[in-house]
Design an enzyme around this catalytic site. Structure first.
Site, mmCIF file in Angstrom:
data_model
loop_
_atom_site.group_PDB
_atom_site.id
_atom_site.type_symbol
_atom_site.label_atom_id
_atom_site.label_comp_id
_atom_site.label_asym_id
_atom_site.label_seq_id
_atom_site.Cartn_x
_atom_site.Cartn_y
_atom_site.Cartn_z
ATOM 1 C CG LEU A 139 -1.973 -1.064 1.372
ATOM 2 C CD1 LEU A 139 -2.679 -0.941 2.726
ATOM 3 C CD2 LEU A 139 -2.987 -0.977 0.245
ATOM 4 C CG ASP A 140 0.348 4.350 -2.833
ATOM 5 O OD1 ASP A 140 1.158 3.559 -3.338
ATOM 6 O OD2 ASP A 140 -0.565 4.906 -3.470
ATOM 7 C CE LYS A 141 5.277 8.883 4.896
ATOM 8 N NZ LYS A 141 6.199 10.040 4.751
ATOM 9 C CB THR A 143 -3.021 3.943 0.928
ATOM 10 O OG1 THR A 143 -3.030 4.872 -0.166
ATOM 11 C CG2 THR A 143 -4.278 3.085 0.853
ATOM 12 N NE ARG A 238 -2.142 8.684 -4.491
ATOM 13 C CZ ARG A 238 -0.893 8.882 -4.074
ATOM 14 N NH1 ARG A 238 -0.145 7.843 -3.718
ATOM 15 N NH2 ARG A 238 -0.403 10.094 -4.010
#
Length: 317
Positions: A139-141, A143, A238
């Protein structure tokens, strides 16, 4: 001293026919980094149809069987750190984590420590024997939400294959700028942005990317969505929502040009302006348990910052 090597064999999928070997390796063994696969390729540890091949540009033709000889040493060189993580469930085969926003998954440039990987190595020392400490997706930082981590090689292979064949189900809650009247699907290829290396973009040469979105509720000119992924490209939700003209609230990379909807009250503008991250949470995760071969389902509550954001959007609508 000879280093023991573990043999992993997998058949390639048809869509990878006539692709370069380095690309086929990355798609077929997603649990290993591209740099590590490249190193093993150069060291004659890769076979195509039982023949050693060490050229990244070699074209692989379907059907084909790949064999990877993985050295039996500590595949993770990062250090364990005592960092609190939210464990939703743990078995001998895997761990399900509810990642908080702000935590980086893997160490990298600018984030050498304090990551989820460092925390996992402290709590589960055996993960140092697995590539990426058993992490099979990320997961993105900024998120938040659910992730699954493998605890052994068979589980890692099973989970990685489920990701490759798209049988793992991942559903997200998102809050976006704009009013969406009906649910829909986005099918647009994603690749590295040609000018900004930090960003991804919709480009013809990109990798296939498919997202499905469902409208949960609208708040005037803002909306709450449920988004499910068929593919798992970097920044996929996104990029896709921004492509549709509905960037996620608080997104620092893709939401700058359209941070607010028209006629947004000043108070709500201030709330959105101060929201510290993209409004995205991975709240549902389903996959086949590698040990029991039965489907398991996990769900995470909406974190407090997104609950508060929803209340503010509702009050200002």
């Amino acid at each position: 001293m000879r280093i023991k090597k573990n043999l992993i064999s997998r058949e390639i999928i048809e869509k990878l026919s006539n692709k370069r070997l380095d690309i086929v390796l990355a798609e077929t063994f997603p649990e290993y980094s591209r740099s590590r696969l490249k190193k093993w390729l150069e060291c004659d540890l890769v076979c195509v149809n039982q023949e050693i091949v060490n050229k990244p540009s070699y074209k692989v033709t379907f059907p084909a069987k790949l064999e990877l000889r993985v050295p039996d040493d500590n595949l993770t060189e990062d250090l364990p750190e005592k960092i609190k993580i939210n464990i939703v469930y743990s078995s001998d085969a895997y761990i399900v984590i509810d990642k908080i926003a702000g935590m980086v998954v893997h160490p990298g440039a600018g984030n050498k420590s304090g990551t989820l990987l460092n925390a996992l190595l402290h709590q589960y020392p055996e993960l140092k024997k697995l590539p990426r400490a058993g992490i099979v997706h990320r997961l993105d930082k900024d998120t938040s939400g659910l992730m699954v981590v493998a605890r052994n090689e068979p589980a890692m292979q099973s989970l990685s294959e489920q990701i490759s064949n798209r049988s793992i189900k991942r559903i997200y809650q998102a809050f976006a700028v704009g009013r969406i009247e009906r649910s829909g699907k986005v099918e647009a290829p994603i690749g590295r942005h040609p000018k900004n290396r930090q960003k991804q973009a919709i480009i013809d040469s990109g990798r296939e990317a498919i997202s499905h979105y469902k409208v949960i509720e609208n708040f005037g000119s803002y909306c709450h969505l449920e988004v499910s992924l068929e593919t798992g490209r970097t920044h996929q939700i996104r990029v896709h929502m921004n492509h549709l003209g509905f960037p996620l609230i608080g997104d620092p990379l893709y939401g700058r040009r359209r941070r607010f909807a028209k006629n947004t009250h000043q108070k709500l503008r201030e709330i959105i302006e101060s929201f510290p991250r993209q409004a995205l949470h991975a709240d549902k995760l389903s996959f086949i348990d590698p040990a029991t071969s039965k489907e398991v389902n996990f769900q995470s509550k909406l974190p407090s910052d997104l609950v508060e954001l929803r209340e503010n959007l509702l009050n200002q609508a």
